[in-house]
Structures are given as C-alpha cells and as structure tokens.
Design a protein around this motif. Structure first.
Motif, short mmCIF file in Angstrom:
data_model
loop_
_atom_site.label_atom_id
_atom_site.label_comp_id
_atom_site.label_asym_id
_atom_site.label_seq_id
_atom_site.Cartn_x
_atom_site.Cartn_y
_atom_site.Cartn_z
N PHE A 120 0.85 -1.20 0.00
CA PHE A 120 0.00 0.00 0.00
C PHE A 120 0.88 1.25 0.00
CE2 PHE A 120 -1.91 3.51 2.31
CZ PHE A 120 -3.16 3.63 1.72
N ASN A 121 1.89 1.27 0.87
CA ASN A 121 2.78 2.43 0.96
C ASN A 121 3.55 2.63 -0.33
OD1 ASN A 121 1.97 2.87 3.62
ND2 ASN A 121 3.53 1.48 4.41
N SER A 122 4.03 1.55 -0.93
CA SER A 122 4.75 1.64 -2.20
C SER A 122 3.83 2.14 -3.31
CB SER A 122 5.32 0.28 -2.60
OG SER A 122 6.24 -0.16 -1.66
N LEU A 123 2.61 1.64 -3.32
CA LEU A 123 1.63 2.05 -4.33
C LEU A 123 1.26 3.52 -4.17
CD1 LEU A 123 -0.11 1.15 -6.68
CD2 LEU A 123 -1.80 0.33 -5.04
N LEU A 124 1.12 3.96 -2.94
CA LEU A 124 0.82 5.37 -2.67
C LEU A 124 1.93 6.27 -3.21
CD1 LEU A 124 -0.87 7.58 -1.33
CD2 LEU A 124 0.27 7.03 0.83
N THR A 125 3.17 5.91 -2.95
CA THR A 125 4.31 6.68 -3.47
C THR A 125 4.34 6.66 -4.99
OG1 THR A 125 5.59 6.22 -1.48
CG2 THR A 125 6.83 6.88 -3.44
N PHE A 153 1.56 10.26 -11.22
CA PHE A 153 0.42 11.12 -11.57
C PHE A 153 0.53 12.52 -10.99
CE2 PHE A 153 -1.09 6.95 -12.48
CZ PHE A 153 -1.99 7.10 -13.52
N ASP A 154 1.67 12.84 -10.39
CA ASP A 154 1.85 14.12 -9.73
C ASP A 154 0.68 14.38 -8.77
OD1 ASP A 154 3.25 16.45 -9.14
OD2 ASP A 154 2.21 17.61 -10.69
N ALA A 155 0.30 13.35 -8.04
CA ALA A 155 -0.84 13.41 -7.13
C ALA A 155 -0.42 13.97 -5.79
CB ALA A 155 -1.43 12.01 -6.94
N SER A 156 -1.32 14.72 -5.19
CA SER A 156 -1.05 15.24 -3.85
C SER A 156 -1.94 14.52 -2.85
CB SER A 156 -1.27 16.75 -3.80
OG SER A 156 -2.59 17.07 -4.19
N LEU A 157 -1.38 14.23 -1.71
CA LEU A 157 -2.11 13.54 -0.65
C LEU A 157 -3.01 14.53 0.06
CD1 LEU A 157 -2.46 10.85 0.88
CD2 LEU A 157 -0.60 11.60 2.39
N ILE A 158 -4.30 14.25 0.06
CA ILE A 158 -5.28 15.10 0.74
C ILE A 158 -5.37 14.70 2.20
CG2 ILE A 158 -7.70 15.79 0.85
CD1 ILE A 158 -7.83 15.13 -2.20
N ASN A 159 -5.49 13.39 2.43
CA ASN A 159 -5.67 12.87 3.78
C ASN A 159 -5.37 11.38 3.77
OD1 ASN A 159 -6.40 12.92 6.51
ND2 ASN A 159 -8.52 12.37 6.06
N ILE A 160 -4.95 10.87 4.92
CA ILE A 160 -4.78 9.43 5.07
C ILE A 160 -5.35 9.03 6.42
CG2 ILE A 160 -2.44 9.57 6.01
CD1 ILE A 160 -1.86 7.01 4.28
N ASP A 161 -6.17 7.98 6.40
CA ASP A 161 -6.76 7.43 7.61
C ASP A 161 -6.17 6.04 7.83
OD1 ASP A 161 -8.53 9.61 7.88
OD2 ASP A 161 -9.99 8.66 6.55
N GLU A 162 -5.73 5.79 9.05
CA GLU A 162 -5.16 4.48 9.36
C GLU A 162 -5.88 3.89 10.56
OE1 GLU A 162 -0.94 3.82 9.13
OE2 GLU A 162 -0.66 5.81 8.26
N LYS A 208 -6.47 4.13 4.35
CA LYS A 208 -7.24 4.76 3.29
C LYS A 208 -6.62 6.12 2.98
CE LYS A 208 -12.11 5.41 2.15
NZ LYS A 208 -13.47 5.34 2.73
N ALA A 209 -6.16 6.27 1.74
CA ALA A 209 -5.54 7.53 1.32
C ALA A 209 -6.42 8.21 0.29
CB ALA A 209 -4.16 7.26 0.74
N THR A 262 -10.64 13.14 -7.11
CA THR A 262 -10.14 12.53 -5.88
C THR A 262 -10.07 11.03 -6.10
OG1 THR A 262 -11.10 14.26 -4.50
CG2 THR A 262 -10.55 12.18 -3.42
N LEU A 263 -8.86 10.49 -5.97
CA LEU A 263 -8.63 9.06 -6.09
C LEU A 263 -8.48 8.51 -4.68
CD1 LEU A 263 -7.95 6.75 -8.20
CD2 LEU A 263 -5.57 7.23 -7.63
N VAL A 264 -9.13 7.39 -4.41
CA VAL A 264 -9.06 6.76 -3.09
C VAL A 264 -8.29 5.45 -3.23
CG1 VAL A 264 -10.38 5.89 -1.12
CG2 VAL A 264 -11.30 7.77 -2.51
N LEU A 265 -7.28 5.28 -2.41
CA LEU A 265 -6.49 4.06 -2.34
C LEU A 265 -6.74 3.44 -0.98
CD1 LEU A 265 -4.25 2.16 -3.41
CD2 LEU A 265 -2.58 3.74 -2.40
#
Length: 104
Positions: free
Chosen positions: A28-33, A39-48, A54-55, A63-66
């Motif tokens: 998950f962490n590798s995929l987020l990076t 995609f030059d994506a910016s992280l809005i929020n992450i819930d753990e 959930k990012a 808004t893409l949710v991972l």
C-alpha cells in the motif's frame, strides 16, 4: 498468466480496481508513493486503522481513493464522475508494470 488488476462494480455503481497478489500493507505504501510520483498526485488525507489504511489523493481534478484492508488487500477507486480516464490509465500502468514484476 492472469491479470494483476481485477475490476469490480460495487453496489453503489463505483468501479473498484483490486490489485491481485500484492495484498500486504507494505505494498500500500509503495503504491501510494508510485501514484504520487507517476500522476503528480497530492495527498489530501490518510486514515489508518488497526487493519485498514485509506488515502485520498488529488489527481488532476479528481479525488482518487487508495485503500488497504488486511482481509481484502489493496484497491483504488474514485467517486468522481469524470474519473474513468485516470482510473483506467492507472489500471493499465499497474497491469503492465506489476505483471512484469510478478511473472518475470
């Protein structure tokens, strides 16, 4: 050889893209990076949670949710109506990249 990405339409009519064979939280962490860089994506929020992550990412104008769930694995989706181009592109890139890593 099978697919790396499995698409499933949810009950709420949202297409979810499940990454097969790479189900752990570390991926998950590798995929987020990867998504942030590719995609030059910016992280809005992450819930753990205890068994979940959930990012929320801003990719262009969507808004893409991972998500990661210990019992399900890793998947992504977007509730935005204009997200198909981004989610399909991400699916194709991951299919190509991960297929080569998993099956070479």
């Amino acid at each position: 050889m099978g697919n790396v990405i499995s698409k499933q339409l949810s009950k709420s009519c949202v297409m979810k893209y499940y990454i097969l064979g790479l189900n752990d939280a570390d991926f998950f962490n590798s995929l987020l990076t990867f998504i942030q860089q590719e995609f030059d994506a910016s992280l809005i929020n992450i819930d753990e949670g205890l068994f979940t992550k959930k990012a929320y990412l801003n990719v262009g104008n969507i808004t893409l949710v991972l998500e990661h769930h210990d019992d399900i694995g890793n998947y992504f989706y977007s509730n935005d109506l204009n997200s198909k181009e981004v989610t399909e592109r991400l699916s194709r890139i991951l299919e190509s990249t991960l297929h080569n890593c998993l099956y070479d």
